[in-house]
Scaffold this motif. Sequence first.
Motif, mmCIF file in Angstrom:
data_model
loop_
_atom_site.group_PDB
_atom_site.id
_atom_site.type_symbol
_atom_site.label_atom_id
_atom_site.label_comp_id
_atom_site.label_asym_id
_atom_site.label_seq_id
_atom_site.Cartn_x
_atom_site.Cartn_y
_atom_site.Cartn_z
ATOM 1 N N ILE A 136 -4.267 12.880 10.646
ATOM 2 C CA ILE A 136 -3.981 11.520 10.201
ATOM 3 C C ILE A 136 -3.698 10.649 11.424
ATOM 4 C CG2 ILE A 136 -2.460 10.029 8.851
ATOM 5 C CD1 ILE A 136 -1.930 12.363 6.988
ATOM 6 N N THR A 137 -4.494 9.608 11.604
ATOM 7 C CA THR A 137 -4.320 8.673 12.717
ATOM 8 C C THR A 137 -3.550 7.449 12.233
ATOM 9 O OG1 THR A 137 -6.414 9.377 13.706
ATOM 10 C CG2 THR A 137 -5.513 7.267 14.432
ATOM 11 N N ARG A 138 -2.511 7.082 12.964
ATOM 12 C CA ARG A 138 -1.687 5.926 12.587
ATOM 13 C C ARG A 138 -2.081 4.705 13.403
ATOM 14 N NH1 ARG A 138 2.229 7.463 8.429
ATOM 15 N NH2 ARG A 138 2.211 9.751 8.500
ATOM 16 N N ASN A 139 -1.905 3.523 12.823
ATOM 17 C CA ASN A 139 -2.128 2.293 13.566
ATOM 18 C C ASN A 139 -1.110 1.252 13.114
ATOM 19 O OD1 ASN A 139 -3.373 -0.081 11.863
ATOM 20 N ND2 ASN A 139 -4.307 1.809 11.056
ATOM 21 N N GLN A 140 -0.861 0.288 13.983
ATOM 22 C CA GLN A 140 0.042 -0.818 13.672
ATOM 23 C C GLN A 140 -0.703 -2.154 13.793
ATOM 24 O OE1 GLN A 140 3.240 -0.079 16.507
ATOM 25 N NE2 GLN A 140 4.381 1.086 14.971
ATOM 26 N N GLN B 83 0.007 18.397 6.576
ATOM 27 C CA GLN B 83 0.703 17.160 6.888
ATOM 28 C C GLN B 83 1.251 16.488 5.633
ATOM 29 O OE1 GLN B 83 -2.382 16.072 10.456
ATOM 30 N NE2 GLN B 83 -0.809 14.585 10.081
ATOM 31 N N ASP C 287 -2.463 1.567 7.327
ATOM 32 C CA ASP C 287 -1.761 1.972 8.547
ATOM 33 C C ASP C 287 -2.066 3.412 8.943
ATOM 34 O OD1 ASP C 287 -0.346 3.510 6.736
ATOM 35 O OD2 ASP C 287 1.635 2.726 7.275
ATOM 36 N N ARG C 288 -2.961 4.059 8.189
ATOM 37 C CA ARG C 288 -3.341 5.430 8.521
ATOM 38 C C ARG C 288 -4.784 5.686 8.081
ATOM 39 N NH1 ARG C 288 1.458 7.664 4.964
ATOM 40 N NH2 ARG C 288 2.248 5.721 5.838
ATOM 41 N N SER C 289 -5.443 6.565 8.818
ATOM 42 C CA SER C 289 -6.847 6.854 8.531
ATOM 43 C C SER C 289 -7.147 8.302 8.863
ATOM 44 C CB SER C 289 -7.764 5.925 9.338
ATOM 45 O OG SER C 289 -7.532 6.078 10.727
ATOM 46 N N ILE D 35 -4.654 6.344 2.551
ATOM 47 C CA ILE D 35 -5.367 6.815 3.734
ATOM 48 C C ILE D 35 -6.790 6.277 3.669
ATOM 49 C CG2 ILE D 35 -6.378 8.842 4.863
ATOM 50 C CD1 ILE D 35 -3.939 10.433 4.071
ATOM 51 N N TYR E 234 7.166 13.270 4.717
ATOM 52 C CA TYR E 234 5.962 12.446 4.593
ATOM 53 C C TYR E 234 6.163 11.339 3.560
ATOM 54 C CZ TYR E 234 1.206 10.898 3.792
ATOM 55 O OH TYR E 234 0.087 10.117 3.649
#
Length: 352
Positions: free
Chosen positions: A53-57, A114, A64-66, A125, A120
Amino acid sequence: MPASLPPRGRGTASNPHNRFAPARAVAEDDGWFQEVPPSRATEVRAETAKSIITRNQSPDLPFDRSLNPYRGCEHGCIYCYARPSHAYWDLSPGLDFETRLIAKTNAPALLEQQLSRPGYVCAPINLGSNTDPYQPIERQQRLTRRTLQVLLDYRHPVTIVTKGALILRDLDLLAELARQRLVAVMISLTTLDDELKRIMEPRAAAPAARLRAIRVLRDHGIPVGVLCSPMIPMINDMELERLLEAAGDAGAQSAAYMFLRLPREVAPLFEEWLLAHYPQRAEHVLSLVRQSRGGALYDSRFVTRFRGEGAFAELLARRFAVASKRLGLQRREGFELDCSRFCPPGGQLALL
């Protein structure tokens, strides 16, 4: 770069150096010319990922996740903003990106791990933020399908962006996810011209196949919208209204668009493509891109990176707003996903 044609079924003819490599090779013309470029087979390398899981802001992204089951993409879209990411794996963003692919074979199992962690917190996603989850190698690898099964088992919401008609293979899972308000799909549609699709997105589904995917998804109760991305000045921007009309007729509920993005190595690859396929139009196209990017070919600022600025970008935005409103492509029914259903298998749902 020379204006050379790509190998059969590929988007680019070039394999620019990896920007992190300590040395680079330079090709020299030896006088031998092949009128028909040779084909190049797809190689798939297995990878055991450490996280999935890749997070971003990013303030301009609706998630916010992909999750991306694959690195690289066989669709070979010449404009793909994800091409530069291939350099992190000691591969070229050019031909390597579409022929030397990496499959995260443990993605479904790792996702389960995860999602099962006590701390969590559930939120949708996105599948397809970097490379297409339904690119051709998914037929054999089936990583996207197995990932969807995990998400269904955990009652976890997911959004999908794809230009692959292979998504219809997973109608059983998608329909059940939709019944529980756990999925929404955006189909990427860039042109209705089969010839333009062939040279711009060589191994992606045909326009008619994508419209059929929209129609079938809606027939099965799955929320679906259309993503007209990227809009390229003087290449496909004139099709914007027709793309929206065709998607609306097929059943799309909502629409979005993005302006062409040319980060890092994508810019020279795109220039080479223009010179090979549209030599008389190339300077005009690049001029309009620069006018929309503050004089450069790319602007990485949030929000602006997706829309551009200036007269051309503003006109494109107005055209989209008018057309999407006229066609009723601003509906959001079904796109608000339900995070309250999240529950690991064998767990107990919250009472309130």
